[in-house]
Enzyme design. Structure first.
Site, PDB file in Angstrom:
ATOM      1  N   HIS A  18       0.826  -1.208   0.000  1.00 18.19           N
ATOM      2  CA  HIS A  18       0.000   0.000   0.000  1.00 18.19           C
ATOM      3  C   HIS A  18       0.864   1.264   0.000  1.00 18.19           C
ATOM      4  CE1 HIS A  18      -2.322   3.116   2.280  1.00 18.19           C
ATOM      5  NE2 HIS A  18      -3.200   2.818   1.362  1.00 18.19           N
ATOM      6  N   GLU A  35       2.154   1.884  -3.409  1.00 15.94           N
ATOM      7  CA  GLU A  35       1.058   2.456  -4.222  1.00 15.94           C
ATOM      8  C   GLU A  35       1.039   3.985  -4.061  1.00 15.94           C
ATOM      9  OE1 GLU A  35      -3.170   3.734  -3.274  1.00 15.94           O
ATOM     10  OE2 GLU A  35      -3.117   1.586  -2.869  1.00 15.94           O
ATOM     11  N   HIS A  36       1.067   4.444  -2.825  1.00 18.02           N
ATOM     12  CA  HIS A  36       1.057   5.895  -2.587  1.00 18.02           C
ATOM     13  C   HIS A  36       2.276   6.566  -3.211  1.00 18.02           C
ATOM     14  CE1 HIS A  36      -2.047   7.089   0.572  1.00 18.02           C
ATOM     15  NE2 HIS A  36      -2.346   5.831   0.271  1.00 18.02           N
ATOM     16  N   GLU A  62      -4.825   7.954   6.900  1.00 14.55           N
ATOM     17  CA  GLU A  62      -5.694   6.950   6.276  1.00 14.55           C
ATOM     18  C   GLU A  62      -5.989   5.817   7.263  1.00 14.55           C
ATOM     19  OE1 GLU A  62      -4.160   5.449   2.566  1.00 14.55           O
ATOM     20  OE2 GLU A  62      -5.928   4.191   2.205  1.00 14.55           O
TER      21      GLU A  62
END
Lengths: 428, 427
Positions: B65, B68-69, B141
């Site tokens: 993740h 991804e960012h 998040e």
């Protein structure tokens, strides 16, 4: 995209407006049936309760399980019921989606049967002894009450709803789409029956159809299946206004990890307003997209938030900015928002960001054509605003918006209420 | 029966393997305004231990993740979002248990958008400062998800069910686990899992396939591609029993939420069997607990459930779980009643009429889903990884019999493999 406009038909004898869009593009036929009811404190809970009780059984299918099983037999025909709020209208919403026969094993024609079920639910409910079944009434009251209590479970939605409540105190818009617990608990079977008869006899029906069945055929079915209703009311668009009062600040504590910030603004602009396209551009520049000012500054440059966005409520004339931030970073975040707002008002707008925003809005309007429910959603907003605007006109208006238009409109948008759901000490 | 293959053939994708190993699928769907593309890497949140070129590597929770960012930054430290915006497109990404997907939708400039998508996903730019800033964003998040009771009840359940398997970890990791992520780790993961040989691309809309293929071939000729790394994902030893029978967490919410989960051991190794298992569980969930089941309105009218009550299965080759639950004021009583339904069905068996009705419902739902370009493309990528095609779903659905469902009930939906997760308001 001219092909993707609805034709409009009024059937006065059944009190029904049909919005029809013929297309072969989708694998399903979609029908949305809306009854717009004025949003009023005394009636909101009964309005909200009604469709859920109706959905429990019709004269033809008195048992809920039998009704659902009939829909399942029709290849999982989706019949969804809900209550929405658009401006100061509460909308009873039944949405029906059936698979087109070319995608069924025996090419079955299932739409007429599905329409019968919908008609039965609305106009021919199960009424043992002339009233709704007590069990259905009790169950649906309880479920709706739980829905109201469970608003608290979704912190983002809760904070936005609270912001609207504080902002529009005393105005119908402050009423939650499901009404309130106290009023709900008091509703008796007799009252709901009385209310049903009023709605049944007086509320206009707005039917939106997207699919491969012609308007004539649907009108024929409606005339055949739907009861006569000659005394329906007509609906008027909401007015918009900007109250003259100081900014309101409300902070509420909750045991959460992240603070939920909502700022409510009065735009004074609704869909009838000549500045509507400009407002869309202004909202897009501010925080409508990932290229927007606040996303860049607050998230990409400062890392203060994961989400930050702004939205326009076009029927009531409101705008909101929402963000999830740490409790101690409220001031810092607000400073950035104020700063960016001031820059836009002062016309410090780059040609690049203006062009990005126009492109993004244009693209959003175009792709509406790819989704039956999106098409219907836009037409519905037009219908309750008594507008016949098509998307091409709106796109042309957006194209013409200039920096000074955005600056002028933003200078007239007034900050009204700040609502912050703040993490309690125990939270983290 | 209508030959569905023929009907669905209109939507059959053109498959292509580029010389550097990138796999792609293209559909021309006339009449749609939107053009949509999705590019997927197989690095998901559960890939925390891998063998690359014979060497075992540990990957911290949340790395997929995080990567991804990070890929959303360009060479100058600017944002990829802006480049898409300049083309009138919008992009996004998400990380799941088994992969990371990057996507955009646009109405114009398709070739340029594809160039941009491939360029940004296949090239990693980062600085220590940008990594530090991204850790702040991801911490927000994580906080956002922590405030979702539905998310918490679900991950608490997975933590109850599993001892070791990384499906028990939050996809974004924890504030601590992302703390140790650095440039070397991200570079290693990118070199390995974003090698063209490991990526799958799907492009869909009203498109000219030949032109787009040429354009992608030119793009790929510019991309870096070293030796194809040999990767094997390692699954930890996971006992078949559950780790914890019950968890309760207090949370500021209206009504308690309960999920009863069953750990499904021995998942099929073959893709077709895995698909059959997914569909069988979906049918079983619907027959036993769907709105058309005898149990649903009985429990509803007794005040034990609301309309959010649902059951469903999710699984891959290395894990599987079946979950039943929703909001309830009486979690314990609801659990007992669910077990009664299971026991009764085990005794009485599955009525073929119920199976037929559920089959029709799933059929209709699947066809309706295919109205969406996103669903079509997403389904393709998932199927491609498994070596399946769209029509396999329909043929698998046809073949399921009551005895398949009865076998699942007997073999897997047993009390000893179950756990309960409750999130409730403070007393």
């Amino acid at each position: 995209m001219n092909n993707f406009n609805f034709s409009r038909h009024f059937l006065p004898e059944v009190g029904l407006y049909l919005y029809h869009l013929p297309t072969d593009k989708f694998k399903t036929n979609t029908l949305k049936c809306i009854m717009p009811l004025p949003l009023e404190a005394e009636k909101a809970s009964a309005n909200a309760l009604l469709p859920f009780v109706l959905y429990r059984g019709s004269a033809e299918y008195p048992e809920s399980m039998a009704l659902i099983r009939r829909l399942e037999e029709l290849f999982g025909t989706d019949l969804a019921v809900d209550v929405r709020k658009r401006g100061e209208w509460q909308l009873i919403d039944f949405t029906l989606e059936t698979v087109k026969n070319s995608f069924l094993p025996m090419k079955e024609d299932i739409f007429p049967a599905a329409l019968d079920i919908l008609q039965g639910i609305i106009f021919d409910p199960f009424l043992p002894g002339g009233s709704f079944k007590q069990q259905y009434l009790e169950s649906e009251k309880r479920t709706l009450e739980e829905e109201i209590i469970n608003l608290k479970n979704n912190k983002m939605e809760y904070a936005l709803e609270r912001c609207f409540q504080e902002m529009c105190q005393g105005e119908p818009f402050s009423i939650f789409r499901y009404g309130n617990r106290e009023a709900l608990q008091k509703i008796t079977g007799e009252q709901l029956m009385q209310h049903y008869l009023e709605v049944r006899n007086q509320a206009p029906l707005y039917l939106f159809f997207v699919g491969n069945i012609g308007a004539e055929k649907i009108i024929e079915w409606i005339r055949e299946k739907f009861p006569p209703r000659e005394n329906i009311y007509s609906i008027e668009p909401n007015g918009v206004f900007i109250p003259n009062r100081p900014e309101k600040i409300v902070v509420e504590k909750d045991i959460i990890s992240q603070g939920k910030l909502n700022i409510g603004f009065r735009t004074g602009i609704n869909r009838q307003s000549p500045d509507f396209a400009t407002l869309l551009v202004a909202n897009g520049l501010l925080a409508g997209f990932p290229h927007s000012r606040l996303f860049r500054k607050v998230r990409e440059e400062q890392g203060l938030a994961y989400y930050i966005f702004s939205r326009v409520e076009s029927t009531k004339g409101l705008m909101t900015v929402s963000a999830g931030i740490d409790g101690e970073q409220l001031e810092e975040t607000l400073d950035i928002i104020e700063g960016e707002w001031a820059k836009i008002v002062n016309g410090k707008i780059k040609s690049e960001e203006l062009s990005f925003t126009k492109k993004a809005l244009g693209s959003q309007l175009k792709i509406i054509e790819d989704d039956a429910l999106e098409l219907i959603g836009v037409e519905l907003i037009n219908a309750i605003n008594s507008l016949q605007q098509n998307r091409r006109e709106l796109m042309e208006q957006i194209e013409k918006v200039e920096k000074n238009d955005v600056a002028r409109v933003m200078s007239e948008v007034k900050k009204d209420t700040l609502f912050f759901l703040e993490p309690d000490e125990e939270g983290s | 029966m209508v030959d569905l293959k023929e009907t669905l053939l209109r939507e059959k994708p053109v498959l292509k393997k580029f010389s550097n190993g990138l796999a792609a699928a293209f559909w021309n769907i006339p009449g749609y305004q939107k053009k949509y593309a999705i590019l997927e890497s197989p690095l998901g949140s559960i890939q925390v231990r891998v063998k690359v070129e014979g060497r075992e590597v540990e990957i911290p929770e949340g790395t997929a993740h995080f990567l991804e960012h990070k890929l959303f930054a360009d060479k100058e430290g600017g944002s990829v979002f802006d480049h898409f915006a300049s083309l009138g497109a919008s992009c996004n990404a998400y990380t799941s248990f088994v992969g990371t997907s990057y996507l955009f939708s646009t109405t114009e400039n398709l070739e340029k958008c594809l160039d941009l998508l491939l360029d940004f996903v296949q090239n990693l730019y980062m600085t220590p400062e940008s990594i530090a800033r991204e850790k702040k964003v991801i911490a927000q998040e994580i906080s956002m998800y922590k405030d979702h009771p539905g998310w918490r009840v679900f991950f608490n359940l997975l933590q109850n069910l599993y001892f070791q398997h990384p499906v028990r970890n939050d996809i974004a990791g924890t504030r601590d686990s992302i703390g140790i992520i650095d440039q070397d780790l991200l570079r290693f993961c990118h070199d390995t899992f974003y090698h063209p040989e490991n990526l799958v691309l799907a492009v869909i809309g009203d498109i000219n396939i030949e032109e787009i293929c040429d354009s992608i071939a030119r793009n790929q000729a510019r991309q870096w591609s070293g030796e194809t790394p040999s990767i094997s994902f390692m699954s930890p030893e996971e006992p078949s029993r559950v780790k914890k029978k019950e968890s309760r967490e207090q949370f500021s919410l209206g009504q308690p939420i309960m999920q009863l989960g069953f750990k499904i051991n021995e998942q099929p190794r073959q893709s077709r069997e895995l698909l059959a298992r997914e569909l069988s569980f979906a049918l079983l969930a619907d027959i036993l607990f769907g709105t058309g089941s005898p149990a649903f309105y009985e429990l509803y009218d007794e005040g034990l459930i609301d309309d959010g009550f649902a059951a469903g299965f999710s699984g891959e080759k290395s894990f599987g779980y079946f979950v039943i639950g929703g909001g309830t004021n009486h979690p314990q009583e609801l659990v007992e009643r669910i077990f009664k339904v299971l026991e009764k069905t085990k005794k009485e068996g599955i009525d073929p009429a119920d199976l037929d009705r559920a089959r029709k419902k799933i059929w209709g739902g699947f066809v309706a889903g295919l109205n969406s370009l996103e669903v079509l493309a997403g389904q393709f990528v998932k199927d491609y990884r498994r070596g399946l095609e769209l029509v396999d779903h329909f043929s698998a659905l046809e073949r399921i019999t009551p005895s398949h469902l009865e076998m699942l009930l007997h073999d897997f939906l047993q009390g000893e493999y179950s756990s309960i997760s409750i999130v409730e308001p403070p007393s």
